[in-house]
Design a protein around this motif. Structure first.
Motif, PDB file in Angstrom:
ATOM      1  N   GLY A  75       0.811  -1.208   0.000  1.00 41.89           N
ATOM      2  CA  GLY A  75       0.000   0.000   0.000  1.00 41.89           C
ATOM      3  C   GLY A  75       0.849   1.264   0.000  1.00 41.89           C
ATOM      4  N   VAL A  76       0.365   2.300  -0.681  1.00 45.44           N
ATOM      5  CA  VAL A  76       0.998   3.612  -0.693  1.00 45.44           C
ATOM      6  C   VAL A  76      -0.086   4.637  -1.036  1.00 45.44           C
ATOM      7  CG1 VAL A  76       1.680   3.431  -3.138  1.00 45.44           C
ATOM      8  CG2 VAL A  76       2.944   4.964  -1.608  1.00 45.44           C
ATOM      9  N   ARG A  77      -0.010   5.809  -0.428  1.00 41.51           N
ATOM     10  CA  ARG A  77      -1.086   6.789  -0.631  1.00 41.51           C
ATOM     11  C   ARG A  77      -1.310   7.073  -2.117  1.00 41.51           C
ATOM     12  NH1 ARG A  77      -0.798  12.062  -1.195  1.00 41.51           N
ATOM     13  NH2 ARG A  77       1.270  12.280  -0.288  1.00 41.51           N
ATOM     14  N   VAL A  91      -3.006  -5.682   1.940  1.00 37.58           N
ATOM     15  CA  VAL A  91      -1.609  -5.581   1.514  1.00 37.58           C
ATOM     16  C   VAL A  91      -0.709  -6.252   2.556  1.00 37.58           C
ATOM     17  CG1 VAL A  91      -1.975  -3.447   0.203  1.00 37.58           C
ATOM     18  CG2 VAL A  91      -1.301  -3.319   2.619  1.00 37.58           C
ATOM     19  N   ALA A  92       0.486  -6.615   2.106  1.00 37.02           N
ATOM     20  CA  ALA A  92       1.459  -7.228   3.003  1.00 37.02           C
ATOM     21  C   ALA A  92       2.299  -6.195   3.723  1.00 37.02           C
ATOM     22  CB  ALA A  92       2.365  -8.171   2.215  1.00 37.02           C
ATOM     23  N   ALA A  93       2.438  -5.028   3.123  1.00 32.01           N
ATOM     24  CA  ALA A  93       3.249  -3.952   3.696  1.00 32.01           C
ATOM     25  C   ALA A  93       2.681  -2.627   3.218  1.00 32.01           C
ATOM     26  CB  ALA A  93       4.713  -4.091   3.276  1.00 32.01           C
ATOM     27  N   ASP A 113      -5.068   1.473   6.773  1.00 34.77           N
ATOM     28  CA  ASP A 113      -6.266   0.629   6.750  1.00 34.77           C
ATOM     29  C   ASP A 113      -6.078  -0.562   5.814  1.00 34.77           C
ATOM     30  OD1 ASP A 113      -7.530   2.396   8.481  1.00 34.77           O
ATOM     31  OD2 ASP A 113      -8.493   3.520   6.857  1.00 34.77           O
ATOM     32  N   LEU A 114      -5.375  -0.355   4.717  1.00 32.15           N
ATOM     33  CA  LEU A 114      -5.094  -1.452   3.789  1.00 32.15           C
ATOM     34  C   LEU A 114      -4.352  -2.579   4.500  1.00 32.15           C
ATOM     35  CD1 LEU A 114      -3.772   0.617   0.729  1.00 32.15           C
ATOM     36  CD2 LEU A 114      -5.995  -0.521   0.885  1.00 32.15           C
ATOM     37  N   GLY A 125      -0.112   5.329  11.283  1.00 30.85           N
ATOM     38  CA  GLY A 125       0.752   4.152  11.331  1.00 30.85           C
ATOM     39  C   GLY A 125       1.255   3.790  12.708  1.00 30.85           C
ATOM     40  N   ALA A 126       0.693   4.375  13.749  1.00 37.15           N
ATOM     41  CA  ALA A 126       1.147   4.076  15.114  1.00 37.15           C
ATOM     42  C   ALA A 126       1.055   2.577  15.382  1.00 37.15           C
ATOM     43  CB  ALA A 126       0.300   4.842  16.124  1.00 37.15           C
TER      44      ALA A 126
END
Length: 296
Positions: free
Chosen positions: A106-108, A169-171, A162-163, A183-184
């Protein structure tokens, strides 16, 4: 008196200009705001909404290829290392960086600058090509006419974290601020990320830049003295606030002026962008440096 509409983020090194502590000689700077900041980047490269604007590095490279009439000012407002930006859920099965081939990450936005640097790290240090991964995004690119590669897909998830938590997603790639927010609790995929960052810096000799500054070409043609005055005031503010920045990579990244480090940073970012299909042709770095010469 000349007037410029300016959008800059709120940092210790921009605050003296924005609060009037440090005047821009002969220029009435009208500071706009955006919270969060990054949606304004699309408004700049699509509609040229501001005279001078902070802009993400990857967005600048794409906008340049697309012919958007803007010129780079050699000012780094945000930068840092990104080995810790590649994250996963804690407590799950071990996941090595080299095992991301064939996985979903995942990436924005595919064109987010943090993602550019992370994909460069994966290729350079772990042998994972951008095309080996399915990049799951939550937002479209800033540059209107850019078309993403076939290995990029969009999700309806609200945030990148959330992904990850929903198992899509794996990462996930998260910028520094997102790591401390959405991302906490997530942990780096790259083992000993801090040591890996130090080794990367020692090898390349510069801190990756994330946000720089651009000016509209028509504004630059109409009043180069006003643009030059703003640039020098911003450089003065960066110098005057140096004692408020620590010796971390993020602290060292903030700088004004053309330098060997900035040239190296732009050169590597442009190469990464071409490898990752963020741009489809090489970027003319000599032309970028030549355009910035009016400031001296």
């Amino acid at each position: 008196m000349a007037a410029l509409t300016v959008l800059l983020g709120d940092y210790p090194h921009t605050r003296p200009l924005k609060d009037g502590t440090l005047a821009v000689a002969g220029v009435d700077c009208r500071f706009a705001s955006s919270s969060p900041l990054y949606p304004a980047f699309a408004r700049m490269v699509r509609d040229l909404e501001f005279d001078v604007c902070e802009l993400a590095l990857a967005t600048y490279l794409q906008a340049r290829e697309a012919g958007v009439p803007i010129t780079l000012l050699p000012v780094v407002l945000i930068g840092g290392t990104h080995h810790r930006s590649l994250t996963r859920l804690p407590g799950g099965p071990a996941l090595a960086p080299g095992e991301l081939a064939g996985q979903r990450v995942g990436v924005r936005s595919y064109s987010q600058t943090t993602g550019l640097w992370v994909r460069g790290i994966l290729r350079e240090q772990y042998g994972v090509e951008a095309s080996d991964v399915t990049w799951v995004t939550t937002e479209e690119p800033h540059v209107r006419h850019y078309r993403e590669p076939a290995y990029v897909t969009r999700s309806s998830a609200g945030q990148v974290a959330d992904l990850l938590r929903d198992g899509e997603v794996a990462a996930a790639v998260l910028g520094p601020r997102a790591i401390g927010g959405q991302g906490a609790g997530l942990v780096p995929v790259i083992p000993d990320a801090h040591d890996a960052e130090r080794a990367w810096l020692d090898h390349h000799g510069f801190v990756p830049a994330n946000h720089l500054v651009v000016v509209r070409d028509d504004v630059l043609r109409a009043d180069p003295d006003a643009v030059r005055a703003l640039y020098h005031a911003l450089a003065d503010a960066i110098g005057a606030t140096a004692d408020r920045r620590d010796d971390s990579p993020a602290g060292r990244a903030v700088a004004a002026g053309w330098s060997e480090q900035l040239a190296g940073c732009l050169d590597l970012a442009a190469r990464y962008a071409l490898e990752q299909e963020l741009v489809r042709a090489p970027i003319d770095l000599a032309a970028i440096e030549k355009e910035a010469a009016f400031l001296t």
